[in-house]
Design a protein around this motif. Structure first.
Motif, PDB file in Angstrom:
ATOM      1  N   UNK A 132       6.608  14.087  48.316  1.00 35.06           N
ATOM      2  CA  UNK A 132       6.152  13.456  48.362  1.00 35.06           C
ATOM      3  C   UNK A 132       5.372  12.447  46.693  1.00 35.06           C
ATOM      4  N   UNK A 133       5.485  13.758  46.061  1.00 40.37           N
ATOM      5  CA  UNK A 133       5.399  13.593  44.519  1.00 40.37           C
ATOM      6  C   UNK A 133       6.731  13.394  43.854  1.00 40.37           C
ATOM      7  N   UNK A 134       7.474  13.619  44.461  1.00 43.49           N
ATOM      8  CA  UNK A 134       8.994  13.592  43.678  1.00 43.49           C
ATOM      9  C   UNK A 134       8.980  11.367  44.248  1.00 43.49           C
ATOM     10  N   UNK A 135       8.515  10.986  45.259  1.00 44.03           N
ATOM     11  CA  UNK A 135       8.571   9.829  45.888  1.00 44.03           C
ATOM     12  C   UNK A 135       8.758   9.059  44.895  1.00 44.03           C
ATOM     13  N   UNK A 136       9.176   7.946  44.339  1.00 46.53           N
ATOM     14  CA  UNK A 136       8.565   6.788  43.105  1.00 46.53           C
ATOM     15  C   UNK A 136       7.872   6.096  43.018  1.00 46.53           C
ATOM     16  N   UNK A 137       7.699   5.306  44.804  1.00 49.84           N
ATOM     17  CA  UNK A 137       6.282   4.956  44.918  1.00 49.84           C
ATOM     18  C   UNK A 137       4.969   4.988  44.720  1.00 49.84           C
ATOM     19  N   UNK A 138       4.521   6.422  44.733  1.00 47.31           N
ATOM     20  CA  UNK A 138       3.694   6.813  44.418  1.00 47.31           C
ATOM     21  C   UNK A 138       3.582   7.027  43.025  1.00 47.31           C
ATOM     22  N   UNK A 139       4.230   6.946  42.039  1.00 49.47           N
ATOM     23  CA  UNK A 139       4.315   6.955  40.999  1.00 49.47           C
ATOM     24  C   UNK A 139       3.041   8.311  40.383  1.00 49.47           C
ATOM     25  N   UNK A 140       3.633   9.243  40.450  1.00 50.31           N
ATOM     26  CA  UNK A 140       2.635  10.678  41.058  1.00 50.31           C
ATOM     27  C   UNK A 140       2.422  11.613  39.679  1.00 50.31           C
ATOM     28  N   UNK A 141       1.603  11.529  38.558  1.00 47.72           N
ATOM     29  CA  UNK A 141       1.525  12.189  37.966  1.00 47.72           C
ATOM     30  C   UNK A 141       1.769  13.489  38.097  1.00 47.72           C
ATOM     31  N   UNK A 142       1.743  14.058  38.560  1.00 45.58           N
ATOM     32  CA  UNK A 142       2.716  15.647  38.655  1.00 45.58           C
ATOM     33  C   UNK A 142       4.157  15.691  39.202  1.00 45.58           C
ATOM     34  N   UNK A 143       4.130  14.580  38.557  1.00 50.98           N
ATOM     35  CA  UNK A 143       6.550  14.749  39.088  1.00 50.98           C
ATOM     36  C   UNK A 143       6.820  15.424  38.002  1.00 50.98           C
ATOM     37  N   UNK A 144       6.433  15.749  36.973  1.00 52.52           N
ATOM     38  CA  UNK A 144       6.706  15.954  35.994  1.00 52.52           C
ATOM     39  C   UNK A 144       6.627  16.755  35.925  1.00 52.52           C
ATOM     40  N   UNK A 145       5.551  17.958  36.146  1.00 50.22           N
ATOM     41  CA  UNK A 145       4.953  18.967  35.718  1.00 50.22           C
ATOM     42  C   UNK A 145       5.927  19.630  36.682  1.00 50.22           C
ATOM     43  N   UNK A 146       6.018  19.240  38.336  1.00 46.90           N
ATOM     44  CA  UNK A 146       6.917  20.126  39.091  1.00 46.90           C
ATOM     45  C   UNK A 146       8.625  19.851  39.307  1.00 46.90           C
ATOM     46  N   UNK A 147       8.914  18.522  38.314  1.00 48.73           N
ATOM     47  CA  UNK A 147      10.067  18.170  37.608  1.00 48.73           C
ATOM     48  C   UNK A 147      10.829  19.860  36.573  1.00 48.73           C
ATOM     49  N   UNK A 148       9.624  19.277  36.201  1.00 52.05           N
ATOM     50  CA  UNK A 148       9.901  21.176  34.872  1.00 52.05           C
ATOM     51  C   UNK A 148      10.491  22.288  36.077  1.00 52.05           C
ATOM     52  N   UNK A 149       9.882  22.420  37.199  1.00 49.94           N
ATOM     53  CA  UNK A 149      10.243  23.462  37.759  1.00 49.94           C
ATOM     54  C   UNK A 149      11.624  23.921  38.287  1.00 49.94           C
ATOM     55  N   UNK A 150      12.557  22.595  38.571  1.00 45.77           N
ATOM     56  CA  UNK A 150      13.893  22.466  38.905  1.00 45.77           C
ATOM     57  C   UNK A 150      13.623  23.162  40.144  1.00 45.77           C
TER      58      UNK A 150
END
Length: 606
Positions: A132-150
């Protein structure tokens, strides 16, 4: 407290004062209810972990939802331990692979979305919640942090959704997979020695049930349903929240591993070990933004805990850092700790006046940095309940250096004025205010709130800008409205506090990481050299080499000044004697389940 003593204090163990003592720890009599009452000083925004970023909403979600791991409530230094898993995960491939085994028999709180059936927590719920955090519709403020985890495959899933407009929740990805009902496997592109900290952030990454999210749709912010110890029973937006013990919560018991030298922690463990969690039945939260009514509500016994003593009353309540005699007579307890936070003035790097990377734009921001009298702010607005910050990295986290000295810690009005003069910010028409280098008018606009503490800070900020010859105005709105505007880039300057939610200082550096622009990076700052440092930090183990990268990030941050750091706050909480077990957590937000209320000690009101 003298600066040298305070610095030593910050470098040592967390300090807190005496333990609250109540007459009995026995469960309440049948029909009795143990209720914790206190107040938030800032309004919440909602309760969907994927969409919220403010700390007060996250305090609520931290008690409703659960992640795989948690922090030991009493251990210092900090220690992770299992929460919804049977044991700590299997780690392989140089911190690239993690396998978690969930405990069977953990259930979500009852909700109409489950159509009368008990709903067990499964590994797939964590897969769904992270997706859900990666779903663009939500514009999650946590997406970048999780994306950094790879996570292998999640970035590609998001990129496809950006193209098609549809996020495919059913597509299996290699990096986040439910192997069976109770087994979750995580695979990362690169080594991440600190990856497990992600799985202890229950306020943001706790498990949601897909059928609940789909049932409530756009109203999911109003319907938090998790497996945690509390459930939301009442919510009047920006006014009142009531949570009650989750009647279906599994058997969890108080246990911890405080250090042998931690007298307070050892006493809490001896007193509460083996008690079933949560120990209280109900939490009632008011929202009181003004300091005086919040202080009076505590003084009058309407609240059991004063979380964050307002600075205006520090001299009354804790003169010289010691509990006032009149409060001590009432059995009130004091808990005083250095916060793992930093207060910031945010400059919108996309704003045509204060943003940009041209020398004259950098000079304007650095002049505002040098022209801000932090010592005066600490003395007058914060009543000496803070220390000056030198970088964006907060105390108590890796990367923080108590001996660091930077331009952010200086106040040099003459140098600030000289910078403005050299780069063409001068008064051309003789009205006492500087214009831009091209002669256009210069008007600074600070987004602000209307509470008493903010008004004091606003007054000092305006005096600082006046002394520089920079005309300024305030634009006042409620805090959630300002946060929304900042997220959308519709602001010039804003003031905010940033708290670390892990022991690793890199989480704070997300504030200046380019790909997090518009999310954690409120300033929308983009600098390739700093992004490179950030990427290298992720892969290194803690040690001198990693500290050198933190120092390099600080140099770049100070040089471009996308933020002006102000202070690291010293926090004082007060509680009545019928509250037992309270200990402010420095990085995590859940603590209600670890406190008890002795209702027999509470004065009877009529």
């Amino acid at each position: 407290m003298k600066t040298g003593r305070l610095r030593a204090w910050l470098g040592g163990a967390l300090l807190a004062t005496s333990l609250a003592v109540s007459a009995a720890d026995a469960p309440p009599a049948p029909g009795a209810s143990k209720t914790l009452r206190y107040a938030f000083l800032v309004a919440e925004t909602g309760f969907d972990p994927a969409q919220i970023s403010d700390v007060y909403s996250r305090i609520v979600t931290a008690h409703v939802f659960e992640t795989l791991l948690t922090y030991d409530h009493l251990a210092r230094p900090y220690k992770l331990r299992p929460l919804t898993v049977r044991e700590m995960p299997e780690i392989a491939d140089d911190f690239r692979s993690f396998t978690f085994h969930l405990k069977p028999g953990i259930y979500f709180a009852d909700d109409p979305a489950f159509k009368g059936q008990r709903r067990e927590l499964t590994a797939q719920d964590y897969v769904y919640s992270i997706k859900r955090i990666f779903d663009p519709k939500l514009k999650s403020p946590h997406q970048q942090l999780l994306d950094d985890e790879g996570f292998i495959g999640l970035r590609e899933l998001r990129e496809e959704a950006l193209k098609t407009g549809r996020f495919d929740y059913d597509r299996e990805v290699e990096g986040l997979k439910a192997i069976d009902r109770y087994t979750l496997r995580v695979k990362l592109h690169e080594s991440r020695p600190r990856h497990l900290a992600i799985w202890a952030s229950r306020d943001r990454f706790g498990a949601l049930a897909r059928e609940v999210v789909e049932a409530y749709g756009d109203k999911i912010m109003e319907h938090p349903v998790g497996t945690g110890p509390f459930v939301l029973k009442e919510w009047r937006r920006s006014s009142r929240m009531v949570l009650e013990r989750n009647p279906g919560y599994r058997e969890e018991f108080y246990d911890a591993e405080p250090g042998a030298e931690d007298a307070e922690g050892q006493a809490l463990l001896a007193r509460l070990r083996g008690r079933r969690l949560p120990m209280i039945d109900r939490v009632e939260i008011a929202v009181i933004e003004e300091s005086q009514p919040r202080w009076l509500s505590f003084q009058n016994g309407e609240h059991d805990l004063l979380e964050r003593l307002p600075n205006e009353f520090a001299n009354l309540a804790v003169p010289g850092g010691q509990l006032a005699p009149n409060l001590k007579k009432r059995g009130i307890q004091k808990y005083r700790v250095p916060a793992a936070d930093v207060t910031l003035t945010v400059f919108n790097m996309e704003n045509p006046l204060v943003g940009g990377y041209a020398p004259e734009k950098v000079a304007l921001r650095r002049a505002m940095v040098l022209g801000t009298d932090i010592a005066r702010e600490i003395r007058l607005a914060r009543r000496d309940q803070a220390i000056a910050a030198q970088s964006i990295v907060p105390p108590g986290t890796t990367g923080y250096r108590a001996d660091l000295r930077t331009e952010m810690g200086e106040f040099d009005l003459a140098r600030a004025k000289a910078l403005l003069d050299v780069y063409g910010y001068v008064d051309r028409d003789g009205d006492g205010w500087r214009e831009q280098p091209d002669g256009a008018p210069l008007l600074l606009e600070l987004a602000s709130q209307s509470d008493q503490q903010t008004r004091q800070l606003d007054e000092l900020w305006k005096k600082n800008m006046d002394a520089l010859g920079l005309r300024s105005v305030l634009k006042t709105a409620q805090w959630p409205e300002n946060l929304k505007a900042v997220r959308n880039g519709k602001f010039m300057i804003w003031r905010v506090a940033s708290s670390s939610d892990t022991p690793d200082g890199q989480s704070t550096l997300e504030r200046i990481y380019g790909p997090a622009s518009g999310k954690g990076n409120l300033a929308r700052f983009r600098l390739a050299a700093l992004d490179k440092v950030y990427e290298e930090l992720k892969q290194l183990p803690d040690g001198p080499q990693r500290q050198a990268l933190f120092d390099e990030a600080t140099k770049l941050f100070v040089a471009y000044a996308p933020y002006r750091v102000h202070v690291h706050r010293i926090l004082t909480d007060l509680s009545y004697p019928w509250v037992t077990g309270y200990r402010r957590p420095p990085f995590w937000l859940d603590w209600w389940q670890y406190v008890d209320i002795d209702e027999s000690q509470r004065p009877v009101t009529h």
